[in-house]
Scaffold this motif. Structure first.
Motif, mmCIF file in Angstrom:
data_model
loop_
_atom_site.group_PDB
_atom_site.id
_atom_site.type_symbol
_atom_site.label_atom_id
_atom_site.label_comp_id
_atom_site.label_asym_id
_atom_site.label_seq_id
_atom_site.Cartn_x
_atom_site.Cartn_y
_atom_site.Cartn_z
ATOM 1 N N GLU A 199 0.874 -1.167 0.000
ATOM 2 C CA GLU A 199 0.000 0.000 0.000
ATOM 3 C C GLU A 199 0.912 1.217 0.000
ATOM 4 N N PRO A 200 0.387 2.399 -0.317
ATOM 5 C CA PRO A 200 1.278 3.562 -0.379
ATOM 6 C C PRO A 200 2.121 3.719 0.884
ATOM 7 N N GLY A 201 3.430 3.756 0.695
ATOM 8 C CA GLY A 201 4.348 3.944 1.825
ATOM 9 C C GLY A 201 4.722 2.682 2.557
ATOM 10 N N VAL A 202 4.220 1.524 2.111
ATOM 11 C CA VAL A 202 4.488 0.267 2.820
ATOM 12 C C VAL A 202 4.926 -0.791 1.819
ATOM 13 N N LEU A 203 6.082 -1.409 2.077
ATOM 14 C CA LEU A 203 6.554 -2.506 1.236
ATOM 15 C C LEU A 203 6.022 -3.836 1.741
ATOM 16 N N ALA A 204 5.685 -4.718 0.806
ATOM 17 C CA ALA A 204 5.283 -6.078 1.160
ATOM 18 C C ALA A 204 6.508 -6.867 1.614
ATOM 19 N N PRO A 205 6.326 -7.922 2.396
ATOM 20 C CA PRO A 205 7.472 -8.749 2.785
ATOM 21 C C PRO A 205 8.183 -9.315 1.563
ATOM 22 N N GLY A 206 9.472 -9.491 1.682
ATOM 23 C CA GLY A 206 10.248 -10.057 0.591
ATOM 24 C C GLY A 206 10.003 -11.546 0.442
ATOM 25 N N PRO A 207 10.390 -12.120 -0.696
ATOM 26 C CA PRO A 207 10.205 -13.556 -0.908
ATOM 27 C C PRO A 207 11.236 -14.373 -0.119
ATOM 28 N N GLY A 208 10.756 -15.271 0.696
ATOM 29 C CA GLY A 208 11.685 -16.124 1.450
ATOM 30 C C GLY A 208 12.576 -15.311 2.359
ATOM 31 N N PHE A 209 13.900 -15.561 2.264
ATOM 32 C CA PHE A 209 14.846 -14.835 3.097
ATOM 33 C C PHE A 209 15.371 -13.571 2.414
ATOM 34 N N ALA A 210 14.957 -13.318 1.186
ATOM 35 C CA ALA A 210 15.470 -12.172 0.430
ATOM 36 C C ALA A 210 14.686 -10.909 0.795
ATOM 37 N N PRO A 211 15.342 -9.747 0.782
ATOM 38 C CA PRO A 211 14.623 -8.508 1.079
ATOM 39 C C PRO A 211 13.676 -8.084 -0.028
ATOM 40 N N GLY A 212 13.918 -8.576 -1.247
ATOM 41 C CA GLY A 212 13.086 -8.230 -2.389
ATOM 42 C C GLY A 212 13.383 -9.155 -3.542
ATOM 43 N N ARG A 213 12.830 -8.829 -4.710
ATOM 44 C CA ARG A 213 13.093 -9.626 -5.899
ATOM 45 C C ARG A 213 14.324 -9.087 -6.634
ATOM 46 N N VAL A 214 15.173 -9.983 -7.109
ATOM 47 C CA VAL A 214 16.341 -9.575 -7.876
ATOM 48 C C VAL A 214 15.946 -9.474 -9.344
ATOM 49 N N VAL A 215 16.046 -8.265 -9.906
ATOM 50 C CA VAL A 215 15.780 -8.095 -11.333
ATOM 51 C C VAL A 215 16.969 -8.609 -12.131
ATOM 52 N N CYS A 216 18.169 -8.199 -11.722
ATOM 53 C CA CYS A 216 19.377 -8.620 -12.443
ATOM 54 C C CYS A 216 20.608 -8.263 -11.626
ATOM 55 N N ASN A 217 21.638 -9.113 -11.716
ATOM 56 C CA ASN A 217 22.974 -8.810 -11.215
ATOM 57 C C ASN A 217 23.886 -8.615 -12.419
ATOM 58 N N LEU A 218 24.550 -7.473 -12.505
ATOM 59 C CA LEU A 218 25.451 -7.254 -13.629
ATOM 60 C C LEU A 218 26.704 -8.112 -13.497
ATOM 61 N N PRO A 219 27.246 -8.603 -14.618
ATOM 62 C CA PRO A 219 28.444 -9.445 -14.566
ATOM 63 C C PRO A 219 29.706 -8.612 -14.364
ATOM 64 N N ASP A 220 30.789 -9.305 -14.014
ATOM 65 C CA ASP A 220 32.101 -8.679 -13.852
ATOM 66 C C ASP A 220 32.028 -7.572 -12.804
ATOM 67 N N TYR A 221 32.888 -6.558 -12.938
ATOM 68 C CA TYR A 221 32.937 -5.479 -11.943
ATOM 69 C C TYR A 221 32.276 -4.235 -12.522
ATOM 70 N N GLN A 222 30.981 -4.108 -12.267
ATOM 71 C CA GLN A 222 30.210 -2.935 -12.647
ATOM 72 C C GLN A 222 29.439 -2.476 -11.403
ATOM 73 N N LEU A 223 29.430 -1.190 -11.175
ATOM 74 C CA LEU A 223 28.744 -0.622 -10.017
ATOM 75 C C LEU A 223 27.551 0.204 -10.497
ATOM 76 N N LEU A 224 26.531 0.296 -9.671
ATOM 77 C CA LEU A 224 25.313 1.007 -10.056
ATOM 78 C C LEU A 224 25.104 2.237 -9.192
ATOM 79 N N ASP A 225 24.535 3.263 -9.809
ATOM 80 C CA ASP A 225 24.290 4.522 -9.101
ATOM 81 C C ASP A 225 22.803 4.860 -9.182
ATOM 82 N N SER A 226 22.459 6.088 -9.509
ATOM 83 C CA SER A 226 21.070 6.517 -9.481
ATOM 84 C C SER A 226 20.332 6.133 -10.769
ATOM 85 N N LEU A 227 19.015 6.346 -10.801
ATOM 86 C CA LEU A 227 18.222 5.797 -11.902
ATOM 87 C C LEU A 227 17.010 6.648 -12.245
ATOM 88 N N ALA A 228 16.442 6.350 -13.400
ATOM 89 C CA ALA A 228 15.146 6.875 -13.823
ATOM 90 C C ALA A 228 14.417 5.761 -14.560
#
Length: 303
Positions: A199-228
């Motif tokens: 609901e607005p302002g409230v996150l649902a519990p994560g799946p299993g032991f994970a805090p959330g769903r993983v969309v993707c992990n980038l390969p090798d050494y790449q770091l992520l910053d801000s987004l749109a």
């Protein structure tokens, strides 16, 4: 993709916001200020913001809301590039601030949640209800890292809640077009998280032991910053080392658009068709503009 250099000489630019008049408001973290860059590349300092103004967004009140990391980096010069280094021992924490553009007044709205000091607020996004989600990046210490978190808050100062804790280095944050998902980019993990909104302002519990769903992990050494987020739902995340913007589809597939800086930190969309994209190239102190292949998602509030 054709890339246009709009402005240079910025001191670690971040938090770009495309305005209706064609100008862009951004933060200069090292410069400790909020700056307007006009379409012709000229600059105007709107306010000095001590500490580390990081993310910025226009709120429902027309003010600029700022995630201030409190000066959580020592600035290093590496072969002419400006690189954020470790957290100085003088750092005591960050805050959420509000800049009234008309009055030029800067106020601190939040600096703690449930008695726990905010460490290094990093990025924010407003939902349709006028509240905002924001990340706390945490910070480095001589013995490791202080964990980061994801928060939700109201603009009237009445409510702030920690919705996810013990995250490694949460950075960019955005909402899906239907606002049922909060996306968070983790810098050190090179991972894009998806958190379901109960609901607005409230996150649902994560799946299993994970805090959330993983969309993707980038390969090798790449770091992520801000987004749109794009209107069609892809999540465009500024990418470090592999400098540029990585567009993540919710199904996990990715495409990369290179920009000439190993430390691209953010992207915003604007223009009549929302296909103008501005990218902060922070280690070289530049702002670029490009025509994006798809329209970006129009934010809930603008000026």
């Amino acid at each position: 993709m054709d890339i246009e250099l709009v402005c240079e000489g910025l001191e670690f630019p971040e938090g770009p916001v495309a305005l209706a008049d064609g100008s862009v408001i951004l933060t200069e973290i090292k410069g400790e200020r909020i700056t307007r860059v006009r379409a012709d590349g000229s600059k105007e300092v709107l306010a000095k913001v001590p500490g580390g103004p990081n993310g910025a967004a226009i709120g429902p009140d027309g003010a600029i809301w700022i995630t201030n990391n409190g000066g959580s980096f020592v600035w290093l010069d590496n072969q002419g590039l400006t690189i954020p280094g470790p957290t100085p021992p003088t750092h005591t924490g960050g805050s959420i601030q509000r800049l009234d553009l008309g009055a030029g007044e800067l106020t601190t709205v939040y600096d703690a949640c449930d008695g726990k000091r905010l460490v290094g607020p990093n990025d924010l996004v407003f939902d349709r209800q006028g509240g905002f989600w924001f990340t706390d990046h945490g910070c480095s210490t001589p013995d490791g890292r202080k964990f980061g978190a994801v928060y939700y808050a109201r603009t009237n100062g009445s409510q702030i809640s920690r919705q996810r804790d013990h995250l490694i280095s949460p950075n960019g944050i955005g909402l899906s077009p239907d606002e049922r998902t909060v996306y968070v980019a983790d810098t050190q993990l090179g991972r894009l998280w998806a958190f379901d909104v109960a609901e607005p302002g409230v996150l649902a519990p994560g799946p299993g032991f994970a805090p959330g769903r993983v969309v993707c992990n980038l390969p090798d050494y790449q770091l992520l910053d801000s987004l749109a987020v794009e209107a069609g739902g892809k999540v465009c995340v500024a990418t470090i080392i592999n400098g540029g913007i990585t567009a993540f589809d919710p199904d996990g597939s990715v495409e990369h658009h290179a920009f000439p800086d190993i430390l691209c930190t953010n992207i915003c969309f604007g223009g009549a068709d929302m296909q103008d994209a501005w990218v902060t190239a922070s280690s070289t102190g530049k702002l670029y503009k490009a025509r994006w292949p798809r329209p970006g998602l129009k934010l809930n509030f603008n000026a």
